[in-house]
Design a protein around this motif. Structure first.
Motif, short mmCIF file in Angstrom:
data_model
loop_
_atom_site.label_atom_id
_atom_site.label_comp_id
_atom_site.label_asym_id
_atom_site.label_seq_id
_atom_site.Cartn_x
_atom_site.Cartn_y
_atom_site.Cartn_z
N ASN A 406 0.85 -1.18 0.00
CA ASN A 406 0.00 0.00 0.00
C ASN A 406 0.89 1.23 0.00
O ASN A 406 1.62 1.48 0.93
N SER A 407 0.80 1.99 -1.08
CA SER A 407 1.75 3.10 -1.18
C SER A 407 1.48 4.19 -0.16
O SER A 407 2.32 5.04 0.07
N SER A 408 0.33 4.17 0.48
CA SER A 408 0.11 5.20 1.49
C SER A 408 0.92 4.91 2.76
O SER A 408 1.05 5.75 3.62
N VAL A 410 4.00 4.41 2.61
CA VAL A 410 5.29 5.06 2.38
C VAL A 410 5.14 6.53 2.67
O VAL A 410 4.24 7.18 2.16
#
Ligand code: ATP
Ligand code: MG
Lengths: 415, 235
Positions: A406-408, A410
């Protein structure tokens, strides 16, 4: 594994270094007795050391390369190898607190001599952070930064000489005048970029120094201005040691202020505009960013810190002359920014400490001090071309089908 | 909405635009077609205020904008997607979009617009933490368009969005432009070399040759014009 190729390469490197350093380390001329002393053993040492160093570097790089290949096979994964720890907020906070405590308690444990050196290094932290605004954040290569430092120093020297103004009074004036000179430089170079900008700023730095050197009625020329007052502390007279400690804490305060302001700037609208300017000027205009205003503000805000550091420098040494503001100073400050990591506050701080303290402590190897210094610089730039602490995560995570990330998770950025 | 009145533009002594007059009405897609070096990009730069016209005026929403600074013109509601995309290569997709909204201060609405654009260009949402420079050409073009839309422009200027893109991607991008125009009433001024596609989505068109408008009219009519067919549609 060490291959024959590696050995050959390292051997050649060793020979090359022996050749390069030959005049410096082997020949020693005694001008009184008119004799030449050949120190061949030094040459052997250089050869052996550079051979081994070259071999190690090749091995390390080779290993890294194979590692990278493997990594590519497993798709792009987050790969911030070194300094990953620094990215973690908890670690960062701990490091911040530890280093603050160390810095604040430093004078309790070390001699005035050491404290004095560290004060100088901290002054370069301020200078580095100031230049970092121009070079690192806005991407404008400024080779004449020392001019603003000179402006600050002479502001205090002259205002003290003629009007007997005190340090605290002049500190903001020095900052303001620095900013004013930043604008003065900024206007003519608005249209220039890259190499041309570098040349003009270089010339600007020289002009300021030459004026100080030659306009004797104004600046007292090469002999400089002496007997500048140290910063006052409510009218108390301090012992020499106490003065050094006092200056040290003042410097800590100035560094704290700089870090605070620069950090704020970096995350502000104007900071984002600088970043955009650094990346692409045309796009910048398409976004409705006023190029003129943004460039000028970078020059002015960067120069402010040099102005204040200059005032501090004059107060610390109680003497200024043009010789303190040569091109080499600009070059050192630029080195600090590049070596530390352009655009990274922590990087610039570490860079300043290393670059200023290293030559001091290399006095142990007195004769070869600058040689060792140069070698260390070269090696560092080879090993970490983006600076000791890269300003930003350049690596990123691609959500792959096997391992969805989940890029959120990062952090958007750690600036 | 936008009116170019008898514009002359010079690069030094060389005249690039001769007496150009163009009108764009609210809600239209207008296209400007022409060969290499005809002066299409120059026209857009003039509208954006990057090149000042020597003669003539540019009127936007009843206000003269020729002579204003580029940032003022963006603020008034004209966003340009420059030729060659010009995204910020080291900044992430998300940061690129944020910069598109540089002049806006309504943070809540900015977040909404970003979400809306991610809906319009799902690939950008997937790539949002990736540096712009690592996107493919088509993705970069989408990013450039999305970034321009972040400013909530009243008029969107596009300079050759199809440049260097595969036909399929070009088609996809043109469909999105059409959708923007239909569903969001975005007025679009589209500069193109791909006359075929441009004339298909535009309402009206201008043909530029050597810095002069040589033909103008309804896109459908121009498409049937034998001169246009021969010179630009390769028929
Ligand atoms: N900066 C400049 N200085 C001098 N002449 C220029 C400049 N930019 C463009 N020109 C000239 O102005 C004319 C119009 O150029 P322009 O870029 O507007 O063409 P264009 O229609 O956009 O072409 P293309 O389809 O290749 O993008 C050309 O003859 C070009 O050589
Ligand atoms: Mg063009």
């Amino acid at each position: 594994m060490i291959t024959r190729h590696d050995l050959r390469h390292a051997g050649l490197t060793g020979l090359w270094f022996m050749f390069l350093t030959f005049p410096l380390v082997v020949i020693k001329i005694n001008p009184i007795e008119h004799t030449v002393h050949w120190r061949w053993s030094n040459m052997v040492w250089i050869g052996v050391v550079s051979f081994l160093a070259s071999l190690t570097i090749r091995l390390v790089q080779g290993r890294r390369r194979t590692g990278e290949n493997e990594k590519q096979q497993s798709l792009l994964q987050t790969s911030v190898r070194q300094f990953d720890l620094l990215r973690r907020p908890a670690f960062f906070r701990a490091a911040l607190i530890t280093s603050s405590v160390l810095l604040i308690s430093f004078p309790l444990f070390f001699s005035s001599y050491q404290v004095n050196i560290l004060t100088t290094a901290l002054m370069y932290v301020v200078l580095g952070l100031g230049l970092n605004i121009v070079v690192g954040m806005a991407g404008l290569l400024d080779l004449g930064y020392v001019a603003f430092y000179a402006v600050g120093a002479y502001t205090y020297a002259l205002l003290h000489l003629h009007f007997n103004l005190g340090f605290w009074m002049v500190l903001p004036i020095g900052g303001l005048l620095g900013a004013l000179f930043g604008l003065l430089l900024g206007f003519p170079v608005l249209r220039l970029r890259g190499d041309y900008l570098a040349i003009v700023t270089l010339a600007f730095g020289q002009i300021v120094r030459l004026i100080l050197e030659n306009w004797s009625e104004f600046s007292k020329g090469p002999s400089g201005i002496a007997n500048i007052a140290r910063p006052g502390l409510f009218g108390l007279t301090l012992s020499p040691e106490a003065t050094i400690t006092y200056l040290y804490y003042l410097m800590i305060g100035l560094v704290g202020l700089t870090v605070f302001v620069v950090n704020r700037l970096q995350n502000s609208r104007i900071g984002r505009a600088w970043q955009a300017l650094r990346e692409d000027e045309i796009a910048c205009q398409a976004m409705g960013i006023d190029k003129t205003k943004i460039k000028l503000s970078a020059f002015a805000l960067g120069a402010t810190w040099a102005g204040m550091a200059g005032v501090f420098f004059a107060a610390k040494t109680t003497f200024v002359n043009p010789a303190s503001f040569t091109f080499i100073e600009s070059a050192i400050i630029l080195c600090i920014v590049v070596l530390g990591g352009m655009g990274s506050i922590a990087g610039v701080m570490v860079g300043a400490l290393i670059l200023i303290l290293l030559p001091e402590y290399l006095r142990a190897v007195a004769d070869y001090r600058m040689l060792a210094f140069g070698a260390i610089l070269v090696v560092m730039m080879i090993v970490r071309p983006q600076g000791l602490i890269a300003p930003k995560r350049r690596t990123y995570t691609l959500p792959s089908t096997h391992n969805p990330v989940n890029s959120s998770d990062v952090p958007a950025s750690d600036r | 909405m936008l009116e170019l009145q008898n514009i002359d533009v010079f690069y030094g002594n060389i005249q690039a635009l001769h007496d150009i007059s163009i009108t764009i009405r609210q809600g239209e897609i207008v296209t400007l077609i022409g060969a290499n070096g005809a002066g299409k990009s120059t026209t857009l730069m003039t509208i954006s205020g990057i090149l000042p016209p020597r003669h003539g005026r540019v009127i936007f929403l009843n206000q003269q904008i020729s002579g204003l600074m580029p940032d003022r013109i963006v603020q008034l509601g004209i966003s340009q997607v420059p030729e060659g995309r010009h995204i910020f290569p080291a900044l992430t997709v998300s940061e690129n979009l944020d910069l598109g909204a540089f002049l806006r201060r309504d943070h809540a609405a900015i977040a909404d617009d970003k979400a809306w654009l991610y809906g319009l260009f799902p690939i950008l949402e997937k790539r949002r933490q990736q540096p712009g420079g690592t996107l493919s050409g088509g993705e970069q073009q989408m990013l450039a368009i999305a970034r321009a839309l972040m400013a909530r422009p009243k008029l969107l200027l596009l300079d050759e969005p199809s440049m260097g893109l595969a036909p399929l991607i070009t088609k996809q991008i043109f469909e999105i432009l059409l959708k923007l125009n239909k569903e969001h009433q975005t007025t679009i001024f589209l500069v193109e070399q791909n006359a075929n596609l441009a004339l298909r989505i535009a309402h009206r068109a201008y043909v530029l040759e050597n810095g002069r408008v040589v033909l103008q009219g309804d896109a459908a009519v121009l498409r049937d014009n034998p001169v246009v067919q021969k010179a630009y549609l390769g028929m």
